[in-house]
Each structure stands twice: as C-alpha cells, then as structure tokens.
Design a protein around this motif. Structure first.
Motif, PDB file in Angstrom:
ATOM      1  N   GLN A   1     -10.056  -2.671   6.517  1.00 11.87           N
ATOM      2  CA  GLN A   1      -9.696  -1.978   5.458  1.00 11.87           C
ATOM      3  C   GLN A   1      -9.159  -3.414   4.573  1.00 11.87           C
ATOM      4  N   LEU A   2      -8.587  -3.996   5.162  1.00 11.14           N
ATOM      5  CA  LEU A   2      -7.793  -5.731   4.628  1.00 11.14           C
ATOM      6  C   LEU A   2      -8.930  -6.707   4.043  1.00 11.14           C
TER       7      LEU A   2
ATOM      8  N   TYR B   1       1.074  -1.444   0.221  1.00 11.16           N
ATOM      9  CA  TYR B   1      -0.125  -0.114   0.100  1.00 11.16           C
ATOM     10  C   TYR B   1       0.783   1.375   0.010  1.00 11.16           C
ATOM     11  N   LYS B   2       2.150   1.406   0.382  1.00 12.47           N
ATOM     12  CA  LYS B   2       2.353   2.386   1.126  1.00 12.47           C
ATOM     13  C   LYS B   2       4.134   2.681  -0.449  1.00 12.47           C
TER      14      LYS B   2
ATOM     15  N   PHE C   1     -10.419  -5.733   1.045  1.00 11.07           N
ATOM     16  CA  PHE C   1      -9.008  -6.084  -0.645  1.00 11.07           C
ATOM     17  C   PHE C   1      -9.610  -7.357  -0.202  1.00 11.07           C
ATOM     18  N   LEU C   2     -10.004  -8.012   0.766  1.00  7.10           N
ATOM     19  CA  LEU C   2     -10.083 -10.001   0.308  1.00  7.10           C
ATOM     20  C   LEU C   2     -11.058 -10.220   0.141  1.00  7.10           C
TER      21      LEU C   2
ATOM     22  N   PRO D   1       4.587 -11.432  12.982  1.00  7.54           N
ATOM     23  CA  PRO D   1       4.034 -11.801  11.694  1.00  7.54           C
ATOM     24  C   PRO D   1       3.448 -10.360  11.494  1.00  7.54           C
ATOM     25  N   MET D   2       2.518 -10.636  10.002  1.00  7.88           N
ATOM     26  CA  MET D   2       2.101  -9.181   9.836  1.00  7.88           C
ATOM     27  C   MET D   2       0.583  -9.847   8.999  1.00  7.88           C
ATOM     28  N   ILE D   3       0.358  -9.156   8.168  1.00  5.54           N
ATOM     29  CA  ILE D   3      -0.887  -9.552   6.983  1.00  5.54           C
ATOM     30  C   ILE D   3      -0.625  -7.966   6.245  1.00  5.54           C
ATOM     31  N   THR D   4      -0.811  -8.266   5.159  1.00  8.81           N
ATOM     32  CA  THR D   4      -0.821  -6.763   4.765  1.00  8.81           C
ATOM     33  C   THR D   4      -1.323  -6.975   2.569  1.00  8.81           C
ATOM     34  N   ALA D   5      -1.960  -5.970   2.543  1.00 10.81           N
ATOM     35  CA  ALA D   5      -2.525  -5.885   0.979  1.00 10.81           C
ATOM     36  C   ALA D   5      -1.160  -5.497  -0.147  1.00 10.81           C
TER      37      ALA D   5
ATOM     38  N   THR E   1      -2.686 -10.427  -0.883  1.00 16.35           N
ATOM     39  CA  THR E   1      -2.460 -10.221   0.355  1.00 16.35           C
ATOM     40  C   THR E   1      -0.961 -11.154   0.545  1.00 16.35           C
TER      41      THR E   1
ATOM     42  N   SER F   1      -0.856  -5.242  10.774  1.00 22.68           N
ATOM     43  CA  SER F   1      -2.033  -5.113   9.506  1.00 22.68           C
ATOM     44  C   SER F   1      -1.264  -3.620   9.022  1.00 22.68           C
ATOM     45  N   GLU F   2      -0.933  -4.344   7.769  1.00 27.58           N
ATOM     46  CA  GLU F   2      -1.095  -2.915   7.094  1.00 27.58           C
ATOM     47  C   GLU F   2      -2.191  -2.901   5.460  1.00 27.58           C
ATOM     48  N   PRO F   3      -3.199  -1.843   5.693  1.00 30.72           N
ATOM     49  CA  PRO F   3      -3.396  -0.726   6.085  1.00 30.72           C
ATOM     50  C   PRO F   3      -4.579  -1.643   7.378  1.00 30.72           C
TER      51      PRO F   3
ATOM     52  N   GLU G   1      -2.748  -8.284  -7.185  1.00 28.19           N
ATOM     53  CA  GLU G   1      -3.724  -7.452  -5.989  1.00 28.19           C
ATOM     54  C   GLU G   1      -3.602  -8.977  -5.639  1.00 28.19           C
TER      55      GLU G   1
END
Lengths: 103, 291
Positions: free
Chosen positions: B218-219, A27-28, B222-223, A39-43, A66, B212-214, A64
């Motif tokens: 928002q995630l 995203y950024k 997206f899903l 641990p992380m989830i990002t778009a 995750t 989590s980002e965003p 697009e």
C-alpha cells in the motif's frame, strides 16, 4: 532528548533542524515520533501537524506523503508543508484543501 | 514630410515602449531564476522518493504498480501540451504548436486516437477548433506549484487507470538556455525506467525489519503517484523557465529595436527642424530683398 528532522517538498526543503517531537496525520489518525523510535515508514494524509523544538511549537499543515524514521533521523517527504499559527488555522486549511480537490 | 510635432510624439511613444519592454525583460529574468531554482529542488525531492521506493521494494519491476505497466494494445493516447498563458515571448509557443501539428500529421494513419489536454492557454486557443480536446487545465502555467501539479496529476492518473487512455504523453519546450528552447515529447504514463532512476544506482536489498503502516504494498501505491506528480510539476517548471527565457530574449530584441528607431526618428526630426528654419530664413531674406 532530540533528533534531526528533515521535511522535504517538491518545492524545496521546508525544515531541517533538531526537534523534540514531530506530530502528523497518518493513516489511522494523528501520531507523534519521539527520540529513539523504532525504524518505521508510514503514509501521511493531508492534515494538521506540529513540530516541537526546544524553542517552542510550530504548527503546520502537511500534504500527502511519507514519514520515515531512519535511525537516528526522521525524514518526511510531503506534497506540501504550510506553516500556520494555530491548530484551528491548520484544521481550517485542511478543510479548504479537501474542498478544493473535489472539482 | 511629417512635421516636427509628429516626430516628437512618435519618439515619445517609442520611448514609452522601450521602458515597458525593458521592464518586462527584467521581470522575466528574475522569474526565470526562480523557476530554475524550483527545478533543482524538485529534482532533489524526486531522487529522495526514488531512493525510498528502492529501499521498500528492492528492484522495481513493472508489475509492482498499475502506473508502471505498459499496455499491450494502445488505442487511445492523450497528449498534454504545455504552453504559456501569455504571448509576447517570441516563437516559444508557435514552435511547440508547429512541432505538435507535425507530430499528428505524421501519425494520422496509424490507427491510434489522439486526444489533447492543455496546460496553458496559448496551445488551447490554437487547437480548440482543430483537434479533439480532452481538457484544458486552467491557471496552471502562470504560477507553477507542486499543489497545482498534483491536481493535474490526479486527473491524469484517473483517466489512465480507468482505461480511458492507454498512454499519456507530454509535449513541452525543453529549456536549453534563455536563447533556445526545443520542443520535446516525453512519456508520462506508464512511467519509464528513466523515471525510476534505473541504472543510476545499484539495487539495494529491501529493508524488512522495519515497521510500516500501512503495509509495504500500500505504501508503494502511495509513493509511485508522487513520481508522476513530480513529472508534471517538472514539466510545468520547464515550461515556465522556457517562457521566461524566451520572453527575456524577445524583450531584449524589442528594446534594441526601439532604441534604433528612436535614433532614426531623432535624426529625421532634427532634419525637419533644420528644414523649417532654413525655409523661414529664406522667407525673411527674400522679404527683405523685396523692400
């Protein structure tokens, strides 16, 4: 140091192997994941990315989706993942994709 | 009675036809395998997305995302009809078209506006002068890809969210076996419990100690569309599998019929040849007797 990366698309698994780093467009902006990441989830957005393994670097264009750091593995769920030769080729394909979506 | 020459040319053209139908059958068989393989992969992907949604949101309820919300009043419904682009596949398209016509006939008095959208030319060609057409998606049936599916999905998502339609349905031939495909109606939007694999796996506590980002919300936004995209993609694959299965069967029948006709015509040709020989002999003999 390395970890296991899986890249899944609706058309099937694209990648499942041990890697050192994966880079993708978030995203950024572009970011990378090294071993031991929290641990992380990002778009993810459509854009160039690369996978670095012990045998070299592979360039991709990721769609697009995750990216999830699920200790100790990393799983990417993306619309598509197309392998390309270089960063320039990846950028070109990204631009083409953006142009194709406007219709 | 046709001459030997006429029989020969008929047999030759039948042989050519059967070569074509046999090849088409083999091509369809391999395309069918490919489509079924893709279906398996797509299912795995949807399962992963569902698991992830559950990990983020815990139990999913319909207020979580506008694509999950059932509208109280349904006035406009869009029906997306999946057919093949090409013919020569038996009753594959006609069955679905008849199914659709019956469906609309039964519901013409219930006060809902139905509009049609098409993936595949066959359905479009049939309905273009008979119903309200919303849109025809070109070139998506022949070579279904996740990419094309997501383009179709983006359009459908847009018209659903901006209120142009309150419900979106899909009509697609379900692939049972190469011999049988059955027309079915599925709801695409809003998403149903089945799409979210409700009941299939226990609700897990949402993970909280995770970056989590965003943000999580928002995630999710997206899903959830990924699941819609999957449904469209899966329908396209189902349609492709059905088309190739139906074509395989149709072409197999055509090959058998051609073989039968060749046999029949060969027999007739031999008879005609024998008759010609007999006539010639009689002429010679009676000529000799006259001397």
């Amino acid at each position: 140091m390395s970890y296991n990366l899986r890249i899944l698309t609706p058309e099937g698994p694209i990648f499942d192997d041990t890697v050192d780093t994966v880079q993708a467009t978030g995203y950024k902006g572009s970011f990378g994941v090294l071993t031991g990441h929290a641990p992380m989830i990002t778009a993810l957005l459509v854009g160039p990315g690369k996978v670095i393994t012990s045998s070299g670097t592979q360039w991709y264009v990721f769609g697009e989706g995750t990216l999830e750091v699920r200790k100790p593995d990393v799983v990417m769920l993306v619309d598509f993942a197309e392998k390309v030769d270089s960063y320039e080729a990846a950028k070109k394909l990204t631009a083409e994709d953006a142009a194709g979506d406007k219709d | 009675m046709p001459s030997i020459k006429e029989y020969n040319s008929k047999i030759n053209s039948l042989k050519n036809t059967s070569k074509i139908t046999k090849t088409m059958k083999m091509v369809s068989a391999s395309k069918l395998r490919k489509a079924q393989e893709s279906q398996r992969n797509a299912k795995d992907f949807a399962h992963e997305v569902n698991q992830l949604i559950r990990r983020i949101a815990g139990n999913v309820d319909e207020n979580l995302h506008p694509l999950l919300k059932t509208r109280e009043e349904e006035k406009k419904v869009l029906v997306v009809i999946f057919t093949s682009d090409k013919g020569l596949c038996g009753g594959f398209n006609n069955n679905l078209i008849r199914f659709a016509e019956r469906y609309f006939e039964e519901r013409k008095d219930d006060g809902i506006d139905y509009e049609l959208a098409f993936c595949g030319r066959r359905g479009y060609l049939h309905f273009q002068s008979r119903a309200t057409i919303h849109r025809q998606f070109d070139l998506v049936s022949a070579d279904p890809g996740a990419h094309t599916a997501s383009r179709v999905m983006k359009h459908l998502e847009k018209v659903f969210l901006d209120g142009s339609f309150d419900r979106i349905m899909m009509m697609v031939n379900e692939f049972i076996s190469p011999l049988s495909q059955i027309p079915r109606l599925h709801q695409l939007l809003p998403l149903t419990d089945q799409d979210l694999e409700k009941g299939e796996s226990e609700a897990v506590a949402p993970v909280t100690d995770i970056l989590s980002e965003p943000g999580m919300e928002q995630l999710l936004s997206f899903l959830v569309p990924r699941l819609v995209s999957f449904k469209v993609y899966f329908a396209l694959l189902e349609n492709a599998a059905g088309e190739h299965g139906a074509r395989m069967t149709a072409m197999d029948n055509a090959t058998t019929n051609a073989a039968n006709l060749i046999e029949e015509n060969t027999l007739l040709r031999n008879r005609a040849r024998q008759a010609a020989i007999t006539t010639e002999l009689i002429e010679i003999i009676s000529g000799a007797e006259a001397l």
